[in-house]
Design an enzyme around this catalytic site. Structure first.
Site, short mmCIF file in Angstrom:
data_model
loop_
_atom_site.label_atom_id
_atom_site.label_comp_id
_atom_site.label_asym_id
_atom_site.label_seq_id
_atom_site.Cartn_x
_atom_site.Cartn_y
_atom_site.Cartn_z
N SER A 45 0.81 -1.23 0.00
CA SER A 45 0.00 0.00 0.00
C SER A 45 0.85 1.27 0.00
O SER A 45 0.37 2.32 -0.42
CB SER A 45 -0.93 0.02 1.21
OG SER A 45 -0.17 -0.10 2.41
N ASP A 328 -3.61 7.97 7.92
CA ASP A 328 -4.53 7.03 8.58
C ASP A 328 -3.76 6.08 9.50
O ASP A 328 -2.62 6.38 9.86
CB ASP A 328 -5.41 6.31 7.54
CG ASP A 328 -4.65 5.26 6.72
OD1 ASP A 328 -3.45 5.02 6.97
OD2 ASP A 328 -5.27 4.66 5.82
N HIS A 331 -0.54 4.78 7.27
CA HIS A 331 0.01 5.42 6.07
C HIS A 331 0.22 6.91 6.30
O HIS A 331 -0.64 7.58 6.87
CB HIS A 331 -0.93 5.21 4.88
CG HIS A 331 -1.27 3.76 4.68
ND1 HIS A 331 -2.44 3.20 5.16
CD2 HIS A 331 -0.59 2.76 4.08
CE1 HIS A 331 -2.46 1.91 4.85
NE2 HIS A 331 -1.34 1.61 4.20
#
Ligand code: NAG
Ligand code: NAG
Ligand code: NAG
Length: 364
Positions: A45, A328, A331
């Site tokens: 990610s 978040d 991240h």
């Protein structure tokens, strides 16, 4: 006026793509400029520009809803961020356009490179089933290499693949079920498997021409908003320990490959230490908040609820993402990513070694 602006914009875009033929979608042999360099991206990610939008990977690995993307793109691009990721900045520093997601429908132009990363992915097949694991990312890359040979001819394609930079962020997710009660011997065995798979992938890329490899190492898992001690916000050292173990092994493995494979060059960006410093000393780097994420719930917004689509509907959203290191639960914000990308690109040897990524691009 509007249409003149639009045409001018298109011309500029094409000039940026280096290859004059990119505008009509077909490059003929020998048309790439002498110093042309592509960027191929693999990972999780931290590097995924939207591949997960096109697979069935489960909502927890998905970021195709607001407020993701809100500060730079103005729409959710499926990046786990309010804006751009580290590879987006690396592409900018290398004077390349944004490198697209491999699964983007209709994509057939690969001379600038392409991005295979998938949120949640690992180097082990069992990690987050449904995401694009490293082995699958590699098989996609081999398809791209074949398509480049068909498009440019063998010699030109080989040159492109040899000059390209291969950027990786992989491994962090493979340790998601390792915890403080996991025996040390098991951790070592696990790290061995992850590094073994990474090594296999690198050898295969080298086989088709790859020479220049850039790694972001594993982060301090116990310093993520989701990993912090929820009572006082301290980093949990035991959670970060496996990342440390991984990073030592990665460093040894790359050094070994350099000794075995002629022309193999690499760069390791110490993401672990850089992120540890950002989280614990935010004001030193221009941030107001190093631990509480911008978006999510729980004391440090460590619950994976940003956007309200992953089960938990209620979430908090900050007013200024630039004040936060974290966007978040796991991240970083675009502002933090720019800082990290600068360290990866041109950081000193204490941070990025034995070469930085800029130096990899400068080698022909
Ligand atoms: C630690 O991880 C193991 C699996 O590796 C799991 O069975 C166990 O419940 C976990 N313990 C804690 C305290 O989370
Ligand atoms: C990576 O490890 C898994 C075990 O999780 C194995 O099944 C897989 O074939 C390996 N892939 C590579 C490329 O080595
Ligand atoms: C957001 O925060 C950054 C960093 O503290 C600051 O430079 C900027 O002016 C702020 N923007 C707004 C709109 O308040």
């Amino acid at each position: 006026m509007a249409s003149v602006g639009f045409i001018f914009g298109v011309l500029l875009l094409c000039a940026n793509l280096f290859t004059p033929s990119s505008c009509n979608g077909h490059a003929s042999p020998g048309r790439l400029p002498e110093n042309h360099q592509a960027l191929f991206i693999f990972g999780d990610s931290l590097f995924d520009p939207g591949n997960n939008n096109y697979i069935n990977c489960g909502i927890s690995n998905q970021a195709n809803f607001t407020p993701y993307g809100e500060t730079f793109f103005n729409y959710p691009t499926v990046r786990f961020c309010d804006g751009r990721l580290v590879p987006d900045f690396i592409a900018e520093f290398a004077k390349l356009p944004l490198i697209p997601a491999f699964l983007l429908p209709g994509l057939n132009e690969f001379t600038n490179g392409v991005n295979f990363a998938s949120g949640g992915a690992g180097a082990l097949v069992e990690t987050h089933p449904g995401t694009i694991n490293l082995e699958m990312q590699l098989s996609y890359f081999l398809k791209v290499a074949k398509s480049l040979r068909e498009e440019l001819g063998d010699a030109e394609a080989k040159k492109l693949l040899m000059r390209a930079v291969y950027l990786f962020s992989i491994g962090g997710n493979d340790y998601h079920n390792v915890n403080s009660s996991t025996p040390q011997s098991y951790k070592r065995q696990y790290v061995g498997m992850v590094i073994g798979n990474i090594t296999t992938a690198l050898r295969e890329i080298y086989e088709v021409g790859g020479r220049k490899f850039g790694f972001q190492n594993a982060g301090p898992l116990g310093c993520l908003p989701a990993g912090l001690k929820q009572s006082n916000g301290d980093c949990v050292q035991e959670k970060s320990a496996v990342g440390k173990l991984h990073n030592i092994a990665l460093s040894k493995a790359l050094q070994k490959l350099e000794g075995q494979l002629q022309g193999f060059k690499y760069s390791i960006f110490d993401y672990y230490t850089s992120l540890y410093l950002l989280t614990n000393y935010p004001s030193k780097y221009g941030f107001k908040q190093g631990k509480i994420a911008c978006c999510g719930s729980g004391p440090y917004r460590g619950v994976n609820s940003c956007g309200g689509k992953r089960g938990v509907k209620q979430y908090h959203l900050c007013s200024n993402t630039s004040e936060h290191v974290w966007f978040d639960f796991a991240h970083t914000t675009e502002t933090a990513n720019r800082h990290l990308a600068q360290l990866m690109w041109s950081g000193p040897p204490e941070v990025t070694a034995p070469y930085n990524v800029k130096a990899l691009f400068e080698m022909l």
